[in-house]
Motif scaffolding. Sequence first.
Motif, PDB file in Angstrom:
ATOM      1  N   SER A 164       0.027  14.481   0.412  1.00 33.94           N
ATOM      2  CA  SER A 164       1.086  13.519   0.753  1.00 33.94           C
ATOM      3  C   SER A 164       0.580  12.086   0.189  1.00 33.94           C
ATOM      4  CB  SER A 164       1.318  13.308   2.346  1.00 33.94           C
ATOM      5  OG  SER A 164       2.076  14.394   2.585  1.00 33.94           O
ATOM      6  N   ASP A 180       2.356   9.566  -2.564  1.00 29.58           N
ATOM      7  CA  ASP A 180       2.503   8.396  -2.335  1.00 29.58           C
ATOM      8  C   ASP A 180       2.236   7.408  -3.153  1.00 29.58           C
ATOM      9  OD1 ASP A 180       4.060   9.027   0.047  1.00 29.58           O
ATOM     10  OD2 ASP A 180       2.335   8.591   1.299  1.00 29.58           O
ATOM     11  N   THR A 210       4.403   4.838  -5.632  1.00 31.65           N
ATOM     12  CA  THR A 210       4.022   3.375  -5.573  1.00 31.65           C
ATOM     13  C   THR A 210       3.724   2.917  -6.958  1.00 31.65           C
ATOM     14  OG1 THR A 210       3.108   3.450  -3.456  1.00 31.65           O
ATOM     15  CG2 THR A 210       2.503   1.466  -4.590  1.00 31.65           C
TER      16      THR A 210
END
Length: 195
Positions: free
Chosen positions: A112, A116, A120
């Motif tokens: 995860s 992420d 980003t």
Amino acid sequence: TIDKPREFSDSVLKYIEEQSVKQVFLVAYWSSYISGKNAQESRKLEREFSSSLSKTLARLRDLNVHVVLAREVPRFPWIVPRKRAALLLRGKSSDAAKIAKAKCEAATRRVSDLIDCCITNVDDGSITTLDLRDIFDSGDEFLYAVYNGHSLLRDSHHLSIYGCSQLRPIFECVFESAKDRTMQTKNSEADQYGT
């Protein structure tokens, strides 16, 4: 035939570009991409995964494609329909077919975090993430493998037909958003060309 994963990915991206696909879904058992036989191999796989996912997301962004990235469903430590049957045979509630949220989050935390980070680095508003764990969540500290007496999984980590049907509200929102984006694009083009 396509023998290598890179060739397959390139052919899919080429198709997306040639057909002017506007939205794609990325769905996987993400943890499997970074699970090595030892810590050194896992670190190598993590680097490869991050690089590949970042490149894919950037390429899709450059093609003006909206990406819907689905987080993986929880992996239960048993085959859910068997567990449900065993509980019922012992006269117990199938609500006992559950795992602690904290345990699930710990098991998927690394992948995860990598996802992420990739999002980003490339997101310009063109990426939506879906947490498929929502259908397993009843609001307490557990994730439940059975809902309304039906198994949500057909094994330990693949959705059953019933489990897929529980995703309908989630996907209805995604498709409604896609319709809204299409209308905004059409309106913007009409304004631009004075039509």
